[in-house]
Design a protein around this motif. Structure first.
Motif, PDB file in Angstrom:
ATOM      1  N   GLU A   1       0.850  -1.181   0.000  1.00 60.01           N
ATOM      2  CA  GLU A   1       0.000   0.000   0.000  1.00 60.01           C
ATOM      3  C   GLU A   1       0.889   1.235   0.000  1.00 60.01           C
ATOM      4  O   GLU A   1       2.010   1.208   0.509  1.00 60.01           O
ATOM      5  CB  GLU A   1      -0.942   0.012   1.210  1.00 60.01           C
ATOM      6  N   ILE A   2       0.393   2.305  -0.599  1.00 58.44           N
ATOM      7  CA  ILE A   2       1.176   3.527  -0.695  1.00 58.44           C
ATOM      8  C   ILE A   2       1.206   4.224   0.662  1.00 58.44           C
ATOM      9  O   ILE A   2       0.175   4.415   1.297  1.00 58.44           O
ATOM     10  CB  ILE A   2       0.613   4.469  -1.792  1.00 58.44           C
ATOM     11  N   ALA A   3       2.412   4.565   1.117  1.00 61.19           N
ATOM     12  CA  ALA A   3       2.576   5.266   2.388  1.00 61.19           C
ATOM     13  C   ALA A   3       2.945   6.731   2.178  1.00 61.19           C
ATOM     14  O   ALA A   3       2.773   7.544   3.078  1.00 61.19           O
ATOM     15  CB  ALA A   3       3.645   4.583   3.239  1.00 61.19           C
ATOM     16  N   SER A   4       3.466   7.065   1.006  1.00 59.28           N
ATOM     17  CA  SER A   4       3.779   8.465   0.694  1.00 59.28           C
ATOM     18  C   SER A   4       3.975   8.616  -0.798  1.00 59.28           C
ATOM     19  O   SER A   4       4.618   7.780  -1.437  1.00 59.28           O
ATOM     20  CB  SER A   4       5.039   8.919   1.427  1.00 59.28           C
ATOM     21  N   GLU A   5       3.416   9.692  -1.346  1.00 61.43           N
ATOM     22  CA  GLU A   5       3.630  10.022  -2.755  1.00 61.43           C
ATOM     23  C   GLU A   5       4.704  11.093  -2.909  1.00 61.43           C
ATOM     24  O   GLU A   5       4.971  11.557  -4.022  1.00 61.43           O
ATOM     25  CB  GLU A   5       2.318  10.489  -3.394  1.00 61.43           C
ATOM     26  N   HIS A   6       5.297  11.504  -1.792  1.00 64.66           N
ATOM     27  CA  HIS A   6       6.369  12.497  -1.809  1.00 64.66           C
ATOM     28  C   HIS A   6       7.450  12.061  -0.823  1.00 64.66           C
ATOM     29  O   HIS A   6       7.768  12.774   0.127  1.00 64.66           O
ATOM     30  CB  HIS A   6       5.838  13.886  -1.443  1.00 64.66           C
ATOM     31  N   TYR A   7       8.003  10.899  -1.033  1.00 64.19           N
ATOM     32  CA  TYR A   7       9.034  10.384  -0.129  1.00 64.19           C
ATOM     33  C   TYR A   7      10.222  11.335  -0.093  1.00 64.19           C
ATOM     34  O   TYR A   7      10.726  11.765  -1.128  1.00 64.19           O
ATOM     35  CB  TYR A   7       9.494   9.000  -0.600  1.00 64.19           C
ATOM     36  N   ASN A   8      10.670  11.658   1.120  1.00 64.29           N
ATOM     37  CA  ASN A   8      11.762  12.615   1.258  1.00 64.29           C
ATOM     38  C   ASN A   8      12.782  12.161   2.301  1.00 64.29           C
ATOM     39  O   ASN A   8      13.387  12.963   2.986  1.00 64.29           O
ATOM     40  CB  ASN A   8      11.217  14.005   1.620  1.00 64.29           C
ATOM     41  N   GLY A   9      12.928  10.843   2.430  1.00 66.57           N
ATOM     42  CA  GLY A   9      13.967  10.332   3.300  1.00 66.57           C
ATOM     43  C   GLY A   9      13.508   9.753   4.616  1.00 66.57           C
ATOM     44  O   GLY A   9      14.303   9.211   5.375  1.00 66.57           O
ATOM     45  N   GLU A  10      12.200   9.839   4.908  1.00 69.12           N
ATOM     46  CA  GLU A  10      11.728   9.310   6.173  1.00 69.12           C
ATOM     47  C   GLU A  10      11.804   7.775   6.189  1.00 69.12           C
ATOM     48  O   GLU A  10      11.700   7.125   5.164  1.00 69.12           O
ATOM     49  CB  GLU A  10      10.290   9.764   6.467  1.00 69.12           C
ATOM     50  N   ASN A  11      12.008   7.226   7.377  1.00 68.73           N
ATOM     51  CA  ASN A  11      12.017   5.774   7.583  1.00 68.73           C
ATOM     52  C   ASN A  11      13.099   5.053   6.788  1.00 68.73           C
ATOM     53  O   ASN A  11      12.898   3.955   6.283  1.00 68.73           O
ATOM     54  CB  ASN A  11      10.653   5.166   7.207  1.00 68.73           C
TER      55      ASN A  11
END
Length: 291
Positions: A166-176
């Motif tokens: 499932e999508i958790a972010s459409e703007h991944y920026n380094g988290e996790n």
């Protein structure tokens, strides 16, 4: 769990917003100490997550109102980042916490993702509102195109890994990302332009995928596991290229396994137009594309 302390570098120069950011850091510091009281751990986590979420959404509303009041030119893009956390990331993190009945690991992951997101968002996006830093080069594809690619990658993950995503972010920026290993693939298109894809997998996801492939339990990374990361990355790109023309590189020029630190520099200096974070029961997967 270590929680970053507030420091003056995070100030954006608007008292209302700076006070809200300080409050969010204070909430996270209190949550980091919850496992010190195991008798009331679950109840305290429930209340802490609820309070953090509600206060975050209240803060977003206030920040968006302020941006509108000064006619901030990047308001729409900034609001999309808020909406992405609210509608994608927080629900996925909450779901994991509930599925594991508030396990220490899932609560720490909730906090880790939120802390990383908040810190990076303040440093790049929020400080740009008042000119403390240049406006970020963060761009993205249209929503419908991003959604289509997200759906395609989820289908590919199901095909090659046999796991529902499932999508958790459409703007991944380094988290996790601290426990992730990244593969960078560099292609040359038929027009001699470079296309770069990045696939990041949590270590626990890598071990689960390799264990499934080998039919035996794998407990640590080895040469086979590292080779599997590269192969999975190339398989995702190959399958995606059959569906989207601009992701149709002709020749693989180079493949590298890269660290979290190198990936962070990439995101800071050359933010990909496609930057997605997916959650599976076995762990998280990142897919980024620069075209």
């Amino acid at each position: 769990m270590t929680v970053l302390e507030w420091n003056d570098r995070l100030n954006i120069g608007v008292e209302l917003l700076d006070n809200a950011h300080k409050k969010l850091f204070s909430i996270m510091r209190r949550m980091a100490k919850l496992n010190e009281n195991p008798a009331n751990y679950k109840l305290l986590c429930q209340e802490g997550i609820k309070y953090f979420k509600n206060y975050t959404l209240q803060h977003f509303s206030e920040e968006e109102h302020y941006m509108q009041s000064i006619h901030y030119s990047r308001y729409e893009m900034h609001k999309r980042l808020h909406d992405n956390l609210r509608d994608k990331t927080l629900p996925v993190l909450e779901k994991e916490v509930l599925q594991t009945d508030y396990s220490v690991e899932s609560v720490q992951r909730f906090m880790g993702v939120c802390m990383a997101w908040l810190t990076q968002h303040i440093m790049s996006e929020d400080r740009a509102i008042t000119g403390r830093v240049p406006q970020p080069r963060l761009t993205s594809r249209p929503k419908d195109e991003t959604a289509a690619i997200s759906q395609a990658v989820m289908r590919i993950i199901q095909t090659i890994l046999g796991m529902d995503a499932e999508i958790a972010s459409e703007h991944y920026n380094g988290e996790n990302s601290e426990t992730m290993l990244f593969c960078r693939l560099t292609y040359q298109s038929e027009h001699r332009t470079l296309v770069r894809a990045y696939v990041g997998m949590e270590v626990r996801l890598i071990l689960a995928a390799v264990s499934e492939m080998m039919g035996m339990r794998v407990h640590k990374l080895d040469k086979i596991s590292l080779a599997a990361v590269a192969q999975i990355s190339k398989s995702i790109m190959k399958n995606l290229s059959e569906q989207f023309a601009y992701a149709d590189p002709c020749r693989l020029e180079k493949e590298n396994l890269i660290s979290y630190e190198i990936m962070m520099k990439t995101l800071q200096n050359h933010y990909p137009s496609i930057s997605l974070l997916f959650r599976m029961q076995a762990g998280y997967l990142v897919f980024c594309l620069q075209v």
